[in-house]
Design a protein around this motif. Structure first.
Motif, PDB file in Angstrom:
ATOM      1  N   THR A   2      26.006  42.396  26.209  1.00  0.00           N
ATOM      2  CA  THR A   2      27.274  42.406  25.621  1.00  0.00           C
ATOM      3  C   THR A   2      28.187  41.212  26.143  1.00  0.00           C
ATOM      4  OG1 THR A   2      27.343  44.886  25.722  1.00  0.00           O
ATOM      5  CG2 THR A   2      29.531  43.822  25.419  1.00  0.00           C
ATOM      6  N   ARG A   3      28.775  40.397  25.124  1.00  0.00           N
ATOM      7  CA  ARG A   3      29.359  39.385  25.716  1.00  0.00           C
ATOM      8  C   ARG A   3      30.711  39.760  26.477  1.00  0.00           C
ATOM      9  NH1 ARG A   3      32.079  34.330  22.484  1.00  0.00           N
ATOM     10  NH2 ARG A   3      30.181  33.469  23.165  1.00  0.00           N
ATOM     11  N   LEU A   4      30.852  39.425  27.673  1.00  0.00           N
ATOM     12  CA  LEU A   4      32.066  39.715  28.599  1.00  0.00           C
ATOM     13  C   LEU A   4      32.835  38.296  28.785  1.00  0.00           C
ATOM     14  CD1 LEU A   4      29.932  41.604  31.296  1.00  0.00           C
ATOM     15  CD2 LEU A   4      31.176  42.491  29.372  1.00  0.00           C
ATOM     16  N   VAL A  13      32.121  40.757  39.475  1.00  0.00           N
ATOM     17  CA  VAL A  13      33.188  41.785  39.319  1.00  0.00           C
ATOM     18  C   VAL A  13      33.148  42.306  37.663  1.00  0.00           C
ATOM     19  CG1 VAL A  13      35.494  42.337  39.178  1.00  0.00           C
ATOM     20  CG2 VAL A  13      34.391  41.078  41.313  1.00  0.00           C
ATOM     21  N   ALA A  14      33.127  41.419  36.834  1.00  0.00           N
ATOM     22  CA  ALA A  14      33.076  41.909  35.398  1.00  0.00           C
ATOM     23  C   ALA A  14      31.876  42.455  35.146  1.00  0.00           C
ATOM     24  CB  ALA A  14      33.140  40.559  34.369  1.00  0.00           C
ATOM     25  N   ALA A  31      28.748  47.484  33.976  1.00  0.00           N
ATOM     26  CA  ALA A  31      27.679  48.332  34.411  1.00  0.00           C
ATOM     27  C   ALA A  31      28.069  49.854  34.591  1.00  0.00           C
ATOM     28  CB  ALA A  31      26.621  47.885  35.556  1.00  0.00           C
ATOM     29  N   LEU A  32      29.130  49.790  35.311  1.00  0.00           N
ATOM     30  CA  LEU A  32      29.505  51.493  36.013  1.00  0.00           C
ATOM     31  C   LEU A  32      30.456  52.087  34.939  1.00  0.00           C
ATOM     32  CD1 LEU A  32      30.237  50.237  39.545  1.00  0.00           C
ATOM     33  CD2 LEU A  32      28.340  51.729  39.022  1.00  0.00           C
ATOM     34  N   ASP A  33      30.934  51.613  34.151  1.00  0.00           N
ATOM     35  CA  ASP A  33      31.763  52.065  33.113  1.00  0.00           C
ATOM     36  C   ASP A  33      31.169  52.854  32.360  1.00  0.00           C
ATOM     37  OD1 ASP A  33      33.405  52.713  30.819  1.00  0.00           O
ATOM     38  OD2 ASP A  33      34.571  50.676  30.906  1.00  0.00           O
ATOM     39  N   LEU A  66      30.452  35.258  29.479  1.00  0.00           N
ATOM     40  CA  LEU A  66      29.057  35.803  30.017  1.00  0.00           C
ATOM     41  C   LEU A  66      28.482  36.294  28.634  1.00  0.00           C
ATOM     42  CD1 LEU A  66      31.397  36.173  32.360  1.00  0.00           C
ATOM     43  CD2 LEU A  66      29.391  37.537  33.455  1.00  0.00           C
ATOM     44  N   ASP A  67      27.176  35.717  28.373  1.00  0.00           N
ATOM     45  CA  ASP A  67      26.444  35.947  27.270  1.00  0.00           C
ATOM     46  C   ASP A  67      24.976  35.713  27.665  1.00  0.00           C
ATOM     47  OD1 ASP A  67      26.239  36.807  24.767  1.00  0.00           O
ATOM     48  OD2 ASP A  67      27.543  35.376  23.764  1.00  0.00           O
TER      49      ASP A  67
END
Length: 186
Positions: free
Chosen positions: A8-10, A118-119, A124-126, A17-18
């Motif tokens: 997922t693009r962050l 951090v992102a 990943a935890l969400d 991040l891609d």
């Protein structure tokens, strides 16, 4: 149930991040030929243009297709070189994943990897992201920048928790840090 691993693009304040792409191949090659990167990342040696092409064209897409791992490429939101890569790999244990990363020497010391980590850890935890309950971080003693990076993102290292990793044909002891969903309030 944990969601499929997808790139997922962050977005962060400074980064996009891609999934790594064709334009990133020269930067992957440069970063993975760097002595500091080679010292701590289990890379093929020598690391050639073909190695970088394999990473972008085969390794990254295979992780997504198999739902075993996903790799993000870090770029400044203003464009430019690939700064590094961050990987989330599903562990054998249900609900957990391991993370790893590398930065190009041109990107070190600027906080980019911390911002990206951090992102990615939050995603990943969400429960609405990747949905993992726990993330693991391994570092080989001597690579203290890896430990500091993980701690800055919230990972904790308990005394005595160790594992063994393969690094350049040698079995090396590694310390294990963890970050749980509850640790970040998700």
């Amino acid at each position: 149930m944990t969601a499929p691993l997808l790139t997922t693009r962050l977005l962060t304040p400074r980064l996009v991040l891609d999934q790594p792409g064709e334009a990133d191949i020269p930067d992957v090659l440069d970063a993975c030929q760097d002595a500091e990167t080679r010292a701590w990342v289990p890379l093929p040696l020598p690391y050639t243009r073909e190695s970088a092409e394999f990473f972008v064209r085969s390794y990254c897409p295979h992780g997504l297709a198999s739902h075993r791992y996903t790799v993000w490429a870090l770029h400044l939101s203003t464009g430019g070189r690939m700064l590094g890569a961050l990987e989330v790999r599903r562990d054998e244990r249900a609900g957990s994943a391991s993370l790893g990363c590398w930065s190009g020497p041109w990107a070190r010391g600027r906080g980019y990897m911390r911002e990206a980590l951090v992102a990615v850890t939050r995603h990943a935890l969400d429960p609405h992201g990747l949905g993992f309950d726990r993330l693991n971080w391994e570092y080989v003693p001597g690579n203290e920048s890896s430990r500091r990076l993980a701690e800055a993102a919230g990972f904790t290292f308990a005394e005595g928790i160790r594992t063994v990793v393969e690094l350049h044909g040698e079995r090396r002891e590694a310390r294990v840090g963890t970050l749980r969903r509850d640790d970040v309030g998700l």
